[in-house]
Each structure stands twice: as C-alpha cells, then as structure tokens.
Enzyme design. Structure first.
Site, PDB file in Angstrom:
ATOM      1  N   GLU A  87      37.487  33.424 -13.253  1.00  0.00           N
ATOM      2  CA  GLU A  87      36.053  33.205 -13.440  1.00  0.00           C
ATOM      3  C   GLU A  87      35.263  34.286 -12.726  1.00  0.00           C
ATOM      4  O   GLU A  87      35.666  34.725 -11.645  1.00  0.00           O
ATOM      5  CB  GLU A  87      35.657  31.818 -12.927  1.00  0.00           C
ATOM      6  CG  GLU A  87      36.258  30.686 -13.731  1.00  0.00           C
ATOM      7  CD  GLU A  87      35.757  29.313 -13.280  1.00  0.00           C
ATOM      8  OE1 GLU A  87      34.930  29.251 -12.343  1.00  0.00           O
ATOM      9  OE2 GLU A  87      36.191  28.317 -13.869  1.00  0.00           O
ATOM     10  N   HIS A  94      31.535  26.457 -16.077  1.00  0.00           N
ATOM     11  CA  HIS A  94      31.690  25.760 -14.790  1.00  0.00           C
ATOM     12  C   HIS A  94      30.403  25.003 -14.427  1.00  0.00           C
ATOM     13  O   HIS A  94      29.798  25.202 -13.370  1.00  0.00           O
ATOM     14  CB  HIS A  94      32.053  26.746 -13.684  1.00  0.00           C
ATOM     15  CG  HIS A  94      32.853  26.105 -12.582  1.00  0.00           C
ATOM     16  ND1 HIS A  94      33.881  26.735 -11.952  1.00  0.00           N
ATOM     17  CD2 HIS A  94      32.780  24.883 -12.011  1.00  0.00           C
ATOM     18  CE1 HIS A  94      34.417  25.953 -11.031  1.00  0.00           C
ATOM     19  NE2 HIS A  94      33.756  24.812 -11.055  1.00  0.00           N
TER      20      HIS A  94
END
Length: 527
Positions: free
Chosen positions: A262, A280
């Site tokens: 990420e 997220h």
C-alpha cells in the site's frame, strides 16, 4: 505546579484538545510540519498526539528531551519507532478498539456490494446502459458466513450477520467453545470453514501464522462460488492466486480494503471481473475518527497528570517500587509466552503460568500479563501488557496462576503451560545472574538458550549427520548461525534444535529444512 505540555501534530477532532485541557494539560495544535520543523519544536513537550501523518523517528525522539508519552489516535503504530521510544523511556499508546465498529460495518458493506454487484451496476447505469438483466445477485439471508478470526471486530461482524439471518462459522484457535456459544456461532477448523462458507471475511492480524492464510492451496478448498472480503490486513490472501480463482470461477467475487503493498498503485486483481476494492477505508468514518481522538486525549492526560496507563504498547502496569525488580522477570515471561504462542497448534483451552522460587515472591499480575502479551501477539497486533488479560478473557481463554515458593532445580523459574485438543505442553525459563533470561526446558526436553532475535526451531530424530546437514543448508543460503542449542530426551530419540540466526529465515529455506531426512517439524521464530 507546571502543567504538562502536549503537542497535537496531526489533524484530529477538536474535542481532543478540549479533553486534554480539561484533563490538566497545556495544548498546542500545530499540524503539517516537516520533520525538521517538528525536531526543532518537540523539545518543549511532555506528550505528543498523532495519527498516521507524523513519523516519529529516532531523530525526533532524540530531540524530544522532555517527551514522556506518544499517543496514536488509531491502531497502527508503524509510524512510531517503538523500540527506540522504549529505550528512551517514552511510553507509546494507541487506541485499539476505537475503529472496531466502523471496520466491521465496512466488511458488511463490502459483503453486500459483492452479493448485489453494486459497483459494476452503478458504473453501467451511470453510463446510460440500464443493465437490469445483466446483474443477478444473491441473498445473504440463509447463507453461511465464515469468519477467519473471531476477536473484537470479528465478533461484531458475527452479530451483524446473525441479524441478517445468516449462519456463522468461525475459525479462531483462541475462541473457546463457551465463547462461541455466547456469540451464537459455530467454532470449526479452517478446512471445514473453507468447504462450507458462502462468504468468507477475515479479521486477523498479519503474523507468521496468518500470512497467506488464504493461499492458493486453501482457495482451492473453498466452496465453489464463494465470495471473500478482507478489511483486516494485506498479506492474508495470496493476491495472484485470488485472481486465478476469480478467473476460474472458483471464487465468485472478492472485496479488498487492504493490499499486500500500500498504496496499491497496481495489482494483478485490478480489472478482474468480480473484484471490487477500496483504499483502506475501514476506519474512515466521522464517528471512528472522533472516538480515537477522544480516547487518545483521555489516555495522554491520565498518564501525564495521574500516572494512569491505558493501552500502552511498551509499558506494563507497575508501581515505581516494583519496576526494577520485575523488569527482567517480565522480559523472561514475555519471551516464554511468545515462544509457546508461536509453537502451539490446535484449539487452545487453557494457559497456566507457574512461578517457582524467587519468582513466586513477586507480584504475579505483571508476570502473567507479560506472558499473555507475548502469547497473544501472534494472534493480535493490538495486544500489550495492559490489555492482554482483557483480550484473553474476551476470547474465553482460561488463565491459571500457580505459585510454588520452594525453589527446585533453579533458584527462580517461570513455567508456561498450554492445554490444547492435542494435549498439554510447557516451556520453562530462569534468570542467570538475576537479570539474563534463559530458556531451560522446551516441551519436556532440557535445553539452554537465549530467546532473542530471529531463530529456527527444529524437531528431528537424533541421528548422526543431522547437524552437518542443517549447517550446510543454512550456509548455502547465506544464513549465519549465532548460537546453536541442542536438547534430547534420550540417545537416538527425539531431539530439539534451537538456532539463533542473524536474519529471519525465508520460507523457502524452512521448506528445504523440512525436507531433510529425520526432520519432524521446522518453524522460523522471532523475538
């Protein structure tokens, strides 16, 4: 009396400032500074309240001459150098439960989005296609939801799913039968869950035990047409294998809020039919951000003004008088708990902490909390010595404390025993020179080893040539051995080998070691 000063360096709910002031602190809210600006400013403050933007590095901690506590409004603390903060005597706190409801709700929302193909239908409708006959969804009512992890967030998802008239099964080694009954769910083994679940949602931390828990092999075991949701941690699912399973139809749909890397700028899953994702967003609700801000403010004020400790990641509940004497015992206890936690398999029913000799004369609560924190850390990345007993109770784990004041073979000893469906096993340790933790017994075999850094655990048949083979294997893979600790029950019987190594042992090397003649079990450990 001078009030403690707190700096809020990230944007958070303004009520956090109010609560800190009401709690007896002076507060400055200065956000968006560069690391250099923060280094120049931080020296005047006793407390630092952050979210995810501020990176609390060694340089910042070195500059924070008066800093006593760092409070993270949220769960993740990977933006804080916790070991260095600990070395400098700075307490690090987080708010592990403030995001629970919002993350659970996001998982439920993702499940509905999969069931009714909402993102795809929305996109085509807004293109003017009106695809009424192109999307045939499924009902969640009457379907089986499989929870991988039934802790705080998992149990909330379970309650919501039961309200939707779903049947809920759960795989969680720390879930007791009594707790499962209380939640109204069925405890099962992982293979059973994979075979039965219409939906699977994951709620575990990322540990060596849970990494790729939905591997290519396990995805192949799922019920054909399963739909999978992950709002927990990236790395729990083999993303390449998940794409193949979506392409083949083994998995009908997958919804991810988290990725192995990420921010996820690219992924083999992007563009795959049946796949939806969010960036997220599990904790991204107004309510959750307010909750964590208020909680961290209360915790910081209580610590600085009253000395109270809540959700500290690197500090147990201790009085000033007890701390120096208990510190080495707690280090030993945490390492023993971590060891048995990493090595234990099967459904867990009970954990016992037995103190003997000098250890039995001390306050047992910090020792027990240290064992539980080490033990549960393999299953939860929010556990600490303060909340470990609560988490153990929440999971239905029976915890026993036993004291024997008379010394045995050692002047002081801590033994940690676990009872699972496959039997009871224990590890034991002592202190050398009253300060140096040592493992002295492992599952009934006498050993002597430090538990520090990356290690390798091997159970093998006691036979000539094995030590040479394992040494050659590690040498061929450029893995340097620090210490070599052997133990056995009897000549020619079962032997245990504990190796400390200079760097973590890769999974591929573990598999090669497992294939060596005479090897029964191999695991990479970390402390």
């Amino acid at each position: 009396m001078t009030k403690p000063r707190v700096l809020i360096s990230d944007k958070m709910d303004p009520n956090a400032e109010r609560l800190l002031r009401e709690g007896g602190c002076d507060v400055d809210v200065i956000t968006g500074e560069t690391p250099e600006q923060l280094i120049a400013r931080i020296g005047d403050y006793d407390g630092l309240a952050i979210r995810s933007s501020t990176k609390v590095t060694k340089e910042i901690i070195d500059a924070a001459k008066n800093l006593k506590v760092i409070g993270r409004a949220g769960i993740g603390v990977d933006n804080v150098d916790i070991p260095y903060a600990s070395a400098k005597g700075v307490v690090v706190m987080n708010t592990p439960f403030g995001n629970s409801i919002t993350t659970a709700e996001h998982a439920i929302a993702m499940m509905f989005a999969l069931a009714r193909q909402i993102p795809e239908a929305n996109a085509q409708t807004q293109q003017g296609l009106w695809p009424k006959n192109g999307f045939m969804g499924i009902e969640v009512t009457g379907k089986t939801l499989g929870l991988i992890g039934a802790g705080n967030i998992g149990s909330i998802v379970a309650s919501r799913a039961l309200g939707l008239r779903m049947k809920v099964v759960a795989f969680d080694p720390f879930l007791s039968p009594e707790r499962a009954v209380e939640l109204g769910i069925e405890k099962v083994e992982l293979d059973d869950l994979l075979a039965r679940a219409d939906f699977i949602t994951l709620h575990t931390p990322l540990t060596d035990q849970t990494r790729n828990i939905l591997s290519r092999e396990n995805l192949a075991k799922t019920k054909k047409g399963v739909r999978i949701v992950n709002c927990a941690r990236g790395g729990l699912i083999d993303e390449a294998a998940l794409k193949d399973a979506l392409d083949s139809g083994q998995v009908a749909g997958a919804a991810l809020d988290v990725f192995q890397t990420e921010p996820a700028k690219e992924s083999p899953l992007f563009g795959t039919p049946g796949f939806i994702c969010t960036p997220h967003l599990g904790a991204s609700t107004n309510e959750a951000q307010v909750n964590v801000a208020l909680q961290v403010a209360e915790q910081i004020a209580d610590f600085l003004v009253n000395g109270g400790v809540t959700n500290a990641l690197n500090m147990p509940s201790l009085s000033a008088e007890e701390a120096p004497k208990l510190k080495p015992y707690m280090a030993l206890a945490q390492r023993l708990g971590s060891l048995v936690g990493q090595l234990t398999t099967g459904s867990l029913a009970r954990i016992s902490i037995h103190t003997e000799g000098a250890a039995a004369e001390l306050n047992a609560k910090p020792i027990v909390a240290a064992v539980l924190a080490g033990f549960l850390r393999t299953q939860s990345d929010t556990v600490n010595m303060v909340n470990a007993p609560f988490l153990a109770k929440e999971r239905g784990l029976e915890v026993r404390e036993v004291k024997t004041e008379k010394a045995g073979d050692y002047h002081t000893l801590i033994r940690v025993s676990v009872k699972t469906d496959s039997g009871e096993r224990s590890v034991a340790g002592t202190l050398f020179s009253n300060s140096e933790p040592r493992l002295v017994e492992l599952f009934g075999i006498k050993v002597e080893a430090e538990l520090d850094g990356p290690m390798m655990y091997i159970v093998n048949e006691d036979a000539p040539g094995f030590i040479g083979r394992i040494g050659t294997l590690l040498g061929e893979n450029a893995i340097n051995i620090g210490t070599f600790n052997l133990g056995r029950r009897e000549a020619g019987g079962e032997a245990v080998l504990l190796l400390s190594v200079d760097e973590p042992v890769p999974a591929a090397v573990v598999e090669k070691a497992r294939a060596l003649p005479g090897v029964k079990r191999v695991m990479a450990l970390g402390f």
